[in-house]
Design a protein around this motif. Sequence first.
Motif, PDB file in Angstrom:
ATOM      1  N   VAL A 117      -3.616 -15.817 -11.431  1.00  0.00           N
ATOM      2  CA  VAL A 117      -4.268 -14.509 -11.258  1.00  0.00           C
ATOM      3  C   VAL A 117      -3.284 -13.608 -10.529  1.00  0.00           C
ATOM      4  O   VAL A 117      -2.840 -13.946  -9.416  1.00  0.00           O
ATOM      5  N   ILE A 118      -2.915 -12.504 -11.141  1.00  0.00           N
ATOM      6  CA  ILE A 118      -1.879 -11.637 -10.548  1.00  0.00           C
ATOM      7  C   ILE A 118      -2.374 -10.201 -10.412  1.00  0.00           C
ATOM      8  O   ILE A 118      -3.192  -9.734 -11.208  1.00  0.00           O
ATOM      9  N   PRO A 119      -1.852  -9.494  -9.398  1.00  0.00           N
ATOM     10  CA  PRO A 119      -2.128  -8.053  -9.343  1.00  0.00           C
ATOM     11  C   PRO A 119      -1.256  -7.351 -10.381  1.00  0.00           C
ATOM     12  O   PRO A 119      -0.123  -7.772 -10.625  1.00  0.00           O
ATOM     13  N   LYS A 120      -1.775  -6.301 -11.008  1.00  0.00           N
ATOM     14  CA  LYS A 120      -0.970  -5.570 -11.988  1.00  0.00           C
ATOM     15  C   LYS A 120       0.181  -4.829 -11.301  1.00  0.00           C
ATOM     16  O   LYS A 120       1.227  -4.616 -11.897  1.00  0.00           O
ATOM     17  N   ARG A 121      -0.046  -4.454 -10.060  1.00  0.00           N
ATOM     18  CA  ARG A 121       1.012  -3.804  -9.277  1.00  0.00           C
ATOM     19  C   ARG A 121       1.951  -4.865  -8.726  1.00  0.00           C
ATOM     20  O   ARG A 121       1.492  -5.880  -8.195  1.00  0.00           O
ATOM     21  N   HIS A 122       3.261  -4.645  -8.839  1.00  0.00           N
ATOM     22  CA  HIS A 122       4.218  -5.643  -8.365  1.00  0.00           C
ATOM     23  C   HIS A 122       4.215  -5.752  -6.840  1.00  0.00           C
ATOM     24  O   HIS A 122       4.485  -4.786  -6.129  1.00  0.00           O
ATOM     25  N   VAL A 123       3.928  -6.962  -6.376  1.00  0.00           N
ATOM     26  CA  VAL A 123       4.018  -7.326  -4.965  1.00  0.00           C
ATOM     27  C   VAL A 123       4.721  -8.675  -4.977  1.00  0.00           C
ATOM     28  O   VAL A 123       4.296  -9.574  -5.710  1.00  0.00           O
ATOM     29  N   ALA A 124       5.804  -8.836  -4.234  1.00  0.00           N
ATOM     30  CA  ALA A 124       6.628 -10.036  -4.380  1.00  0.00           C
ATOM     31  C   ALA A 124       5.953 -11.292  -3.833  1.00  0.00           C
ATOM     32  O   ALA A 124       5.923 -12.328  -4.508  1.00  0.00           O
ATOM     33  N   THR A 125       5.465 -11.220  -2.618  1.00  0.00           N
ATOM     34  CA  THR A 125       4.878 -12.414  -1.993  1.00  0.00           C
ATOM     35  C   THR A 125       3.609 -12.045  -1.229  1.00  0.00           C
ATOM     36  O   THR A 125       3.323 -10.853  -1.014  1.00  0.00           O
ATOM     37  N   LEU A 126       2.923 -13.071  -0.757  1.00  0.00           N
ATOM     38  CA  LEU A 126       1.715 -12.833   0.048  1.00  0.00           C
ATOM     39  C   LEU A 126       2.052 -12.029   1.299  1.00  0.00           C
ATOM     40  O   LEU A 126       1.236 -11.257   1.799  1.00  0.00           O
ATOM     41  N   ASN A 127       3.274 -12.186   1.805  1.00  0.00           N
ATOM     42  CA  ASN A 127       3.697 -11.429   2.987  1.00  0.00           C
ATOM     43  C   ASN A 127       3.702  -9.922   2.754  1.00  0.00           C
ATOM     44  O   ASN A 127       3.674  -9.150   3.712  1.00  0.00           O
ATOM     45  N   ASP A 128       3.790  -9.533   1.490  1.00  0.00           N
ATOM     46  CA  ASP A 128       3.899  -8.114   1.156  1.00  0.00           C
ATOM     47  C   ASP A 128       2.558  -7.465   0.818  1.00  0.00           C
ATOM     48  O   ASP A 128       2.517  -6.288   0.448  1.00  0.00           O
ATOM     49  N   LEU A 129       1.509  -8.252   0.953  1.00  0.00           N
ATOM     50  CA  LEU A 129       0.169  -7.737   0.693  1.00  0.00           C
ATOM     51  C   LEU A 129      -0.103  -6.597   1.679  1.00  0.00           C
ATOM     52  O   LEU A 129      -0.058  -6.797   2.886  1.00  0.00           O
TER      53      LEU A 129
END
Length: 112
Positions: free
Chosen positions: A41-53
């Motif tokens: 399950v991925i966000p459509k917006r690019h976020v590299a890692t959980l740290n970048d949430l």
Amino acid sequence: MSDCLFCKMVAGVIKPEVVFEDENVLAFRDINPQAPVHVLVIPKRHVATLNDLGGHEMAGQLMLAATTIARQEGLAEDGYRVNINCNKKGGQEVYHLHLHLLGGRQMTWPPG
Ligand code: 5GP
Ligand code: ZN
């Protein structure tokens, strides 16, 4: 993020086996499944890692999509596992945030 594998899936350049999609989230079957049901399950917006949430909104969207798919796949009652690998020691290989939804077999603990 032209170099990102999962962004290419969002863009439709690579076509995975999609099981769920809405405005913010895409979910598809893992190419190397570790359980009878293994969905990413991925966000459509690019976020590299959980740290970048950035905030709670994307986290909620991913988690709610996972529960919807778990019901859709018939896993909700028996149970399933949701997992996010973060960075090297977390075992992350694809650097576009994704949640693993695993089910259809007995999970063990601790994970490897
Ligand atoms: P990570 O180790 O980053 O948490 O998980 C990456 C996941 O992406 C792995 O389970 C791997 O099998 C999956 N994966 C890698 N490349 C592809 C692909 O091209 N298509 C699909 N559907 N899954 C992929
Ligand atoms: Zn990406």
